[in-house]
Scaffold this motif. Structure first.
Motif, PDB file in Angstrom:
ATOM      1  N   SER B  69      -9.987   7.138  -4.819  1.00  0.00           N
ATOM      2  CA  SER B  69      -9.564   6.129  -5.443  1.00  0.00           C
ATOM      3  C   SER B  69     -10.563   6.226  -6.888  1.00  0.00           C
ATOM      4  N   ARG B  72     -11.223   2.565 -11.875  1.00  0.00           N
ATOM      5  CA  ARG B  72     -10.602   1.381 -12.864  1.00  0.00           C
ATOM      6  C   ARG B  72     -11.182   0.864 -13.456  1.00  0.00           C
ATOM      7  N   ASP B  75      -6.920  -3.617 -11.693  1.00  0.00           N
ATOM      8  CA  ASP B  75      -6.313  -3.418 -10.459  1.00  0.00           C
ATOM      9  C   ASP B  75      -5.065  -3.388 -10.370  1.00  0.00           C
ATOM     10  N   ALA B  76      -4.156  -3.160  -9.342  1.00  0.00           N
ATOM     11  CA  ALA B  76      -2.849  -2.900  -9.493  1.00  0.00           C
ATOM     12  C   ALA B  76      -2.480  -4.050 -10.226  1.00  0.00           C
ATOM     13  N   ASN B  77      -3.115  -5.419  -9.951  1.00  0.00           N
ATOM     14  CA  ASN B  77      -2.516  -6.862  -9.711  1.00  0.00           C
ATOM     15  C   ASN B  77      -3.318  -6.875 -11.912  1.00  0.00           C
ATOM     16  N   THR B  81     -11.775  -5.561 -12.529  1.00  0.00           N
ATOM     17  CA  THR B  81     -12.254  -4.876 -10.961  1.00  0.00           C
ATOM     18  C   THR B  81     -14.206  -5.126 -10.982  1.00  0.00           C
ATOM     19  N   SER B 493      -8.284  10.038 -13.623  1.00  0.00           N
ATOM     20  CA  SER B 493      -7.600   8.679 -13.230  1.00  0.00           C
ATOM     21  C   SER B 493      -5.733   9.815 -13.526  1.00  0.00           C
ATOM     22  N   PRO B 495      -1.997   6.527 -13.280  1.00  0.00           N
ATOM     23  CA  PRO B 495      -1.295   5.461 -13.214  1.00  0.00           C
ATOM     24  C   PRO B 495      -1.205   5.136 -11.329  1.00  0.00           C
ATOM     25  N   ILE B 496      -1.875   4.011 -11.271  1.00  0.00           N
ATOM     26  CA  ILE B 496      -1.157   3.816  -9.351  1.00  0.00           C
ATOM     27  C   ILE B 496       1.029   4.003  -8.645  1.00  0.00           C
ATOM     28  N   LYS B 497       0.889   4.663 -10.049  1.00  0.00           N
ATOM     29  CA  LYS B 497       2.572   4.972  -9.095  1.00  0.00           C
ATOM     30  C   LYS B 497       2.507   6.380  -8.119  1.00  0.00           C
ATOM     31  N   VAL B 499      -0.405   6.920  -6.557  1.00  0.00           N
ATOM     32  CA  VAL B 499      -1.334   6.810  -5.684  1.00  0.00           C
ATOM     33  C   VAL B 499      -0.940   8.000  -4.438  1.00  0.00           C
ATOM     34  N   THR B 500       0.762   7.779  -4.125  1.00  0.00           N
ATOM     35  CA  THR B 500       0.342   8.443  -2.405  1.00  0.00           C
ATOM     36  C   THR B 500       0.576   9.700  -2.716  1.00  0.00           C
TER      37      THR B 500
END
Lengths: 129, 599, 372
Positions: B69, B72, B75-77, B81, B493, B495-497, B499-500
């Motif tokens: 984590s 950031r 956050d994703a939305n 933060t 860091s 990009p959120i894509k 994360v998996t």
């Protein structure tokens, strides 16, 4: 390379008394040592003198050629390679070979890429001093 | 990890009539630190190298933890933060120190010395039937150089981490954040911290590597016993010999590169720094002329271990001995003409790119020859899945994946897309860690009974293998995927894509770490409670198995008879001793004294 | 290095359990041990070649890309001193080779003489080298910020247009007398990129570097200097900021070589001590201390630094006292040294190392001093 066999080139000491338990190596005679030394001195003078001759681009190769001859003399007689096991010479020559690979590839590449670092036409005046 | 050495709990059971082995031959810390015995030097290397591996591993886990984590600002939305830019900068700075420490420690302090210095030192003279390496004092010197260099290097790197994490300034500088490659001009002109000190540390470590190489070359040439022709040498020796060629021809170039770097940073000599009229591409030529061959310093000994292990557990003569032997030499020589593939996007000329790309493919040939020969050795063999063999099979699988992805990267057009992404990270971890570390563990399990006279626990070893193998793949396979999708390396860091993939990778790292801890427990447990090892627990025919376990101080009272090292006929399992005996050799069982009659 | 080795095949042949003190337990014959030592030394020499190879590579790349810079800058080096040093080093190689012969034949006193002369040769080489370095120091020609041509130069001097005068006018000619001073280089490295600036504006060479659009890069703007033309600083055009690189390479190459000379001298001194009878070794130490002291006296005179002069003189005096104290024993015990025809491997191996140092200088001399 088995140790069981003494090197093929080994033979008795060329002069001097035979000592019990003495060595199976070649002791270089004073005459040969002095001859090699003389050649090295002459070649040093030649390499200095040759710079007075306008040889153009050939000059560097002449200087290097003389240096190679001198180095060969040192290797063969002062460093005993002439009487040594051939493998020691192979080690030395392969070291030179790898240096040659390194230098030639790097020079070749830098010769190719250096144009990429020149400023575009018309901008030379920005060249830092 | 193995701090037992001072106390010597092993081999003292009085179970041999002669009672004396190399572990008990002298007592006290001085008898270890100033020993000339190649076996003790190997064990001391093992302790230091494993400690460094632990350190590098802890920071690998730390890296993956940070990436679970990353800080950031949104956050994703898209909501703030509350994290400030300063906090993010500090965390990125820490990350840079972490990955530099992980990379530099793993490369210079673990992978390069691991197999040659530990297993090479311990096993190579015994496989030759010799009493020691050619220059025992030089061997001790290279250990001391390694120890001093390691302490120096680790101090510099750790001081940087302390500074970045807690603001603690230790004397001597603030670590290193250049990555293990020290690329100019960042390292010479901009990087904060102790670049010069760290560089000198690597310089010192290089000398240890050079001297070890000199020693092994002279040993292999001069100490082979009567009857051991070049083509009767075990393949492990071929591999170590090829490695030594690389060590002596490549490492000096690293030494001079690092000296130039020091001169550049302290004096500003202007050879590499473009601001001073220098040429940064030249630095990369210098660096990779060493560091690409160094990649093979890391993998070739591993291949040697695998060749020996596969044979012993397939109960079958090795397939294509000459091909495996020559392919080691071929890899060593080819490694010197492919370094340019590290410079595809660094400003190297298009001509050199094309040439180096083509040459790079040629390394695939000897590598594939080895893989095919190992598989052919397995074919119709009486395969026994002991712990060392599991790691060897894991090696073949992971090395194949790592090697094939290396071809993707050697292809010029593909590399330009994939370079500096996680694809590279995954590729070299498959080769460096998946292959070299697996081979190292395989070799340790294989020779452990000889080293300490104790068997390891098979059940625990196999459970640990499962964690290590699955953990490894879980860590690094997702990195191939995200690399191909564009995730750049060396970023704190993402990009959120992604994360998996990052979460999978971090989970894998913890699994892998747990597996490796189990391996360590297995080894510790063996030292304490392991069953007594027979002389030849695996039924191999190489000479190190012809002396008692652990070996006496002088290895062999008389040089053992040399034959085909991979001819396993005649060795039969003896349930009484849990080992193998060869009646044809007129050989004693392990319980009879193996007679180190003193000279 | 230095594995005790003996070579009496005769002894080994008819006694399997001999107690030769020089034969290590893991070798079977002295011959095997001797050949191992030599093999190890040659492999080590190969690593030395590769290490210097890196510097030769840097040299080649810069000389290939900036030949005029090398032509211009090498004039700061004195080929006479370089030539004398070549002769000195070749002579010390001869004495070393002769020393190996003496050791092989058991001529113990000759061996001591040869080793001593070799050390003196090495010291002579370093002394001449220090004269050369001193000249460079006085003319601000050290690497990096200590080089008058460097962009990071911190001194007040202006870079001389011609370096040839350095040697013809003696060693203490100040730099600015060497010709008309060039415009002072801009000291910060970043602002030069922002400010368009013609370095040759107003000089006679201004016309030479005006852009040409005839080639894709537009850079063949300056007619290459004719072979016989005497290059001066302003002829170098945009290459001029590589001048400092020449000096960097010169100092790195000769400096690394000089370190090797010092290491070689220490090794030969170690041989010399062992070649002298054990009860007289302090005699050799006294001589070594004297030599070191004299070298500092010399440096103190050269730089000049009074405390080096005085300190060196004190050290030399102490050395002379030690040497005199043990001179009697040394003279009585000549010919009892450690090396003889059954054991001379260390002499042989150190000799190989010393010759390699010579070998590298054989290439450095023409490449650095005799550029044409």
């Amino acid at each position: 390379m088995s140790y069981a066999n003494p090197p093929a080139s080994a033979h008795r000491i060329d002069d001097g008394a035979h000592v019990e338990g003495a060595v199976h190596v070649h002791a270089v005679s004073p005459r040969l040592l002095l001859t090699v030394f003389g050649c090295l001195l002459v070649l040093t003078v030649v390499t200095v003198a040759i710079t007075k001759v306008p040889l153009g681009a050939f000059a560097i190769w002449a200087a290097l050629g003389i240096a190679v001859i001198k180095a060969t003399l040192v290797l063969l007689y002062f460093m005993h390679l002439r009487w040594d096991t051939p493998f020691n010479a192979i080690i030395f020559v392969s070291a030179l070979l790898f240096v040659a690979i390194f230098i030639s590839a790097t020079i070749g590449d830098s010769n190719e890429y250096k144009v990429n670092y020149l400023p575009p036409p018309g901008s030379e005046i920005q060249a830092p001093q | 990890m193995t701090a037992h050495a001072g106390t010597l709990p092993i081999g003292q059971a009085g179970d041999h009539e002669h009672g004396d082995n190399y572990l008990t031959h002298g007592r006290g810390i001085k008898s270890w630190l100033f020993t000339l015995d190649h076996k003790r030097i190997g064990i001391m290397y093992m302790i230091l190298v494993c400690a460094n591996f632990l350190l590098g591993g802890i920071f690998a886990i730390a890296l993956r933890t940070m990436l679970w984590s990353p800080l950031r600002m949104f956050d994703a939305n898209g909501n703030p933060t509350g994290v400030t830019q300063e906090q993010i900068n500090a965390s990125h700075n820490l990350y840079n120190h972490f990955f530099t420490l992980h990379g530099a420690v793993m490369v210079f302090l673990f992978i390069i010395p691991s197999i040659p210095a530990i297993l090479g030192n311990f096993v190579l003279p015994m496989q030759l039937g010799a009493k020691d390496v050619a220059f025992p004092r030089l061997n001790l010197l290279s250990f001391w150089i390694y120890m001093i260099g390691a302490v120096f290097f680790v101090y510099i790197l750790l001081s940087g981490v302390l500074h970045a994490a807690f603001g603690i300034s230790l004397p001597g500088g603030w670590g290193l954040d250049t990555g293990w490659t020290f690329y100019t001009p960042y390292s010479t002109a901009r990087a904060q911290g102790a670049v010069v000190a760290a560089t000198l540390g690597a310089f010192i470590l290089g000398f240890s590597s050079i001297l070890t190489g000199v020693n092994f070359i002279a040993t292999v040439h001069m100490l082979r016993p009567k009857g051991m022709t070049w083509f009767r040498m075990p393949l492990f020796i071929w591999a170590i010999y090829s490695t030594a060629i690389i060590q002596i021809l490549a490492t000096p170039v690293l030494a001079i590169t690092l000296l130039l770097l020091v001169a550049e940073r302290t004096l500003g000599v202007g050879i590499f720094d473009p601001a001073l009229g220098g040429d940064p591409v030249l630095y990369q030529h210098f660096f990779w002329f060493y560091s690409h061959p160094a990649v093979y310093i890391m993998i070739l000994p591993a291949m040697g271990v695998i060749s020996d292990v596969i044979v012993a557990f397939s109960r079958k003569h090795v397939f294509g001995y000459n091909f495996i032997a020559f392919s080691s030499i071929a890899i060593a020589l080819l490694s010197f003409i492919v370094w340019g593939h590290h410079l595809f996007v660094s400003g190297q000329s298009a001509l050199a790119n094309a040439i180096f790309s083509m040459l790079t493919f040629s390394v695939a040939i000897p590598s594939a020859i080895k893989v095919f020969n190992w598989i052919s050795t397995l074919y119709k063999g009486d395969v026994r899945l002991k712990t060392p063999m599991l790691y060897a099979l894991g090696f073949i699988f992971l090395f194949t994946l790592g090697g094939l992805t290396g071809l993707f990267l050697g292809a010029l057009s593909v590399d330009i897309y994939l370079t500096d992404t996680y694809f590279i990270i995954a590729h070299f971890h498959y080769v460096m860690m998946g292959s070299t570390l697996f081979a190292f563990i395989a070799g340790m399990y294989y020779w452990w009974p000889k080293m300490f006279g104790k068997m390891t626990n098979e059940t625990l070893g196999k459970i640990a293998f499962c964690f290590v193998f699955f953990g490894f793949n879980l860590t690094f396979f997702p990195q191939f995927v995200m690399g191909a999708r564009g995730m750049p390396r060396r970023y704190a860091s993402y990009p959120i894509k992604f994360v998996t993939e990052h979460h999978l990778s971090t989970t894998g790292a913890y699994t892998l770490g747990f597996g490796l801890v189990l391996v360590g427990i297995d080894w510790m447990y063996s030292l304490k409670r392991g069953k007594k090892a027979p002389e030849n627990p695996w039924g191999a025919n190489t000479l190190e198995w012809r002396c008692s376990s652990p070996p006496p101080h002088d290895n062999f009272a008389t040089t053992p008879l040399v034959g085909d090292p991979y001819d396993l006929h005649g060795w039969v399992y003896d349930p009484a001793t849990n080992g193998w005996v060869n009646p044809e050799l007129g050989h004693r069982s392990s319980d009879s004294p193996s007679a180190p009659s003193h000279h | 290095m230095s594995h005790a080795a003996t070579n009496p095949t005769v002894v080994a042949a008819h006694n399997g359990h001999h107690h030769d003190p020089h034969l290590a337990h893991h070798f079977e014959t002295p011959e095997q041990q001797y050949q191992s030592g030599k093999l190890g030394m040659w492999v080590f020499l190969a690593t030395e070649i590769l290490m210097f190879g890196g510097l030769f590579c840097a040299y080649s790349v810069y000389r290939h890309n900036h030949p005029e810079v090398f032509e211009f800058a090498h004039k700061a080096l004195d080929p006479v001193l370089g030539g004398i040093n070549t002769v000195v080093l070749i002579t010390s190689s001869l004495t070393m080779a002769w020393g190996v012969r003496a050791a092989q034949l058991g001529q113990k006193r000759l061996l001591i003489w040869c080793l001593a002369l070799t050390i003196i040769g090495g010291a002579g080489f370093m002394a001449i080298k220090s004269i050369e370095y001193n000249t460079k120091w006085k003319h601000n020609l050290f690497p990096g910020s200590y080089n008058v041509y460097s962009k990071t130069f911190t001194g007040e001097e202006t870079p001389p247009l011609d370096l040839a005068a350095l040697n013809s006018e003696g060693h203490h000619a100040p730099a600015h007398e060497a010709g008309e001073a060039a415009p002072h280089p801009v000291k910060t490295i970043y602002d030069t990129r922002l400010v368009p600036h013609d370095p040759n504006a107003g000089t006679p060479d201004e016309a030479k570097i005006k852009p040409s659009f005839a080639t894709s890069t537009g850079m063949v703007t300056q007619a290459p200097p004719a072979a016989e033309e005497h290059l001066i600083y302003t002829d170098l055009g945009r290459d001029r900021h590589h001048v400092t690189v020449f000096f960097s390479i010169y100092f790195l190459m000769t400096g690394l070589h000089g370190i090797h000379v010092l290491v070689g001298m220490s090794l030969i001194y170690w041989l010399l001590r062992r070649a002298i009878a054990s009860q007289a070794r302090f005699f050799a130490d006294g001589l070594a201390v004297t030599g070191t002291g004299l070298f500092f006296v010399y440096l103190g005179w050269l730089i000049p630094l009074t405390f080096l002069l005085i300190g060196g003189a004190i050290v030399a005096a102490i050395g002379i006292v030690i040497a005199l104290m043990f001179a009697g024993r040394a003279l009585r015990a000549t010919g009892e040294g450690e090396f003889d025809p059954t054991y001379f491997t260390p002499v042989d191996l150190v000799g190989l190392y010393w010759h390699l140092v010579d070998l590298i200088w054989i290439f450095l001399f023409p490449l650095l001093y005799l550029i044409r």
